[in-house]
Motif scaffolding. Sequence first.
Motif, PDB file in Angstrom:
ATOM      1  N   ASN A  28       9.753  36.926  -7.235  1.00  0.00           N
ATOM      2  CA  ASN A  28      10.985  38.055  -7.387  1.00  0.00           C
ATOM      3  C   ASN A  28      11.845  37.491  -6.213  1.00  0.00           C
ATOM      4  O   ASN A  28      12.644  36.664  -6.394  1.00  0.00           O
ATOM      5  N   GLU A  29      12.237  38.338  -5.324  1.00  0.00           N
ATOM      6  CA  GLU A  29      13.091  38.490  -4.365  1.00  0.00           C
ATOM      7  C   GLU A  29      12.788  37.611  -3.084  1.00  0.00           C
ATOM      8  O   GLU A  29      13.145  37.588  -2.100  1.00  0.00           O
ATOM      9  N   GLY A  30      11.952  36.536  -3.272  1.00  0.00           N
ATOM     10  CA  GLY A  30      11.400  35.656  -2.269  1.00  0.00           C
ATOM     11  C   GLY A  30      10.423  36.260  -1.242  1.00  0.00           C
ATOM     12  O   GLY A  30       9.934  35.615  -0.326  1.00  0.00           O
ATOM     13  N   THR A  31       9.633  37.268  -1.766  1.00  0.00           N
ATOM     14  CA  THR A  31       8.631  38.047  -0.787  1.00  0.00           C
ATOM     15  C   THR A  31       7.484  37.270  -1.029  1.00  0.00           C
ATOM     16  O   THR A  31       7.191  36.500  -2.086  1.00  0.00           O
ATOM     17  N   THR A  32       6.841  37.321  -0.037  1.00  0.00           N
ATOM     18  CA  THR A  32       5.223  36.497   0.030  1.00  0.00           C
ATOM     19  C   THR A  32       4.177  37.797   0.178  1.00  0.00           C
ATOM     20  O   THR A  32       4.585  38.829   0.462  1.00  0.00           O
ATOM     21  N   ALA A  33       2.792  37.257  -0.082  1.00  0.00           N
ATOM     22  CA  ALA A  33       1.787  38.128  -0.040  1.00  0.00           C
ATOM     23  C   ALA A  33       1.748  38.853   1.418  1.00  0.00           C
ATOM     24  O   ALA A  33       1.442  39.821   1.495  1.00  0.00           O
ATOM     25  N   LEU A  34       2.040  37.816   2.536  1.00  0.00           N
ATOM     26  CA  LEU A  34       1.997  38.446   3.712  1.00  0.00           C
ATOM     27  C   LEU A  34       3.019  39.554   4.063  1.00  0.00           C
ATOM     28  O   LEU A  34       2.690  40.713   4.630  1.00  0.00           O
ATOM     29  N   MET A  35       4.128  39.184   3.428  1.00  0.00           N
ATOM     30  CA  MET A  35       5.220  40.471   3.564  1.00  0.00           C
ATOM     31  C   MET A  35       4.760  41.972   2.929  1.00  0.00           C
ATOM     32  O   MET A  35       4.965  42.768   3.502  1.00  0.00           O
ATOM     33  N   GLU A  47      -4.547  39.378   8.134  1.00  0.00           N
ATOM     34  CA  GLU A  47      -5.542  38.345   8.928  1.00  0.00           C
ATOM     35  C   GLU A  47      -6.044  37.120   7.919  1.00  0.00           C
ATOM     36  O   GLU A  47      -5.990  36.094   8.351  1.00  0.00           O
ATOM     37  N   VAL A  48      -6.439  37.511   6.963  1.00  0.00           N
ATOM     38  CA  VAL A  48      -6.673  36.543   5.956  1.00  0.00           C
ATOM     39  C   VAL A  48      -5.903  35.565   5.646  1.00  0.00           C
ATOM     40  O   VAL A  48      -5.897  34.396   5.383  1.00  0.00           O
ATOM     41  N   LEU A  49      -4.604  36.191   5.326  1.00  0.00           N
ATOM     42  CA  LEU A  49      -3.254  35.249   4.883  1.00  0.00           C
ATOM     43  C   LEU A  49      -2.695  34.437   5.994  1.00  0.00           C
ATOM     44  O   LEU A  49      -2.708  33.230   5.838  1.00  0.00           O
ATOM     45  N   LEU A  50      -2.881  34.824   7.297  1.00  0.00           N
ATOM     46  CA  LEU A  50      -2.547  33.982   8.376  1.00  0.00           C
ATOM     47  C   LEU A  50      -3.396  33.066   8.767  1.00  0.00           C
ATOM     48  O   LEU A  50      -3.093  31.996   9.143  1.00  0.00           O
ATOM     49  N   GLU A  51      -4.787  33.300   8.415  1.00  0.00           N
ATOM     50  CA  GLU A  51      -5.858  32.283   8.910  1.00  0.00           C
ATOM     51  C   GLU A  51      -5.529  31.163   7.780  1.00  0.00           C
ATOM     52  O   GLU A  51      -5.899  30.036   7.995  1.00  0.00           O
ATOM     53  N   ASP A  55       2.997  31.965   6.707  1.00  0.00           N
ATOM     54  CA  ASP A  55       4.145  31.474   7.473  1.00  0.00           C
ATOM     55  C   ASP A  55       4.580  33.016   7.936  1.00  0.00           C
ATOM     56  O   ASP A  55       5.428  33.601   7.210  1.00  0.00           O
ATOM     57  N   PRO A  56       4.483  33.631   9.097  1.00  0.00           N
ATOM     58  CA  PRO A  56       4.949  34.897   9.463  1.00  0.00           C
ATOM     59  C   PRO A  56       6.532  34.946   9.592  1.00  0.00           C
ATOM     60  O   PRO A  56       7.085  35.978   9.823  1.00  0.00           O
TER      61      PRO A  56
END
Length: 176
Positions: A28-35, A47-51, A55-56
């Motif tokens: 959609n608006e450029g959001t990621t799962a981490l966001m 934590e799982v996504l960062l591992e 990209d934070p």
Amino acid sequence: LMAASQHDHPACVEVLLEAGVDPNRTENEGTTALMEASQHGRPACVEVLLEAGADPNRTDNKGYTALIGACLFSHHSVVEILLKVPNIDVNIKDKNGYMALTAACEGCASSTALTAGGAGDDGRDDPGRSLALLLKSRLLSPETLEDAIKICNELKARNYISIDGTTELPGYKVAL
């Protein structure tokens, strides 16, 4: 991946990532799962996504980052996780000049309304904790620190910070 991250299903997030789903995939608006995980206060998913290499520092179409979302909604445990990422950039500004520091200050002022009593995601009644974590991280640029002083002065004028610099956080002082 987006739904699993938003609804706090870290095991599903792991399965999807192991199946090859890109941790930086946008919707959609450029959001990621981490966001999504950060904004909704899902530390295990963060934590799982960062591992997996999420990209934070990635921004959505408005320029928001995962850290901005976590600060705005007073998800202190997520803020702590993100601040430990070696390449985190806490000075990223969105298209309107809004940044994690601004979000943390807004979180101070609005956390009571957002979380029914002012408690953050860890149940502590620390509406300024995200702000304190950012300041303590020593990752803020000199320009951002100048903005912090202005924001703290505004909070002081609104009685969020007392004359002696104490906040609602035990042991924290803000040098004005």
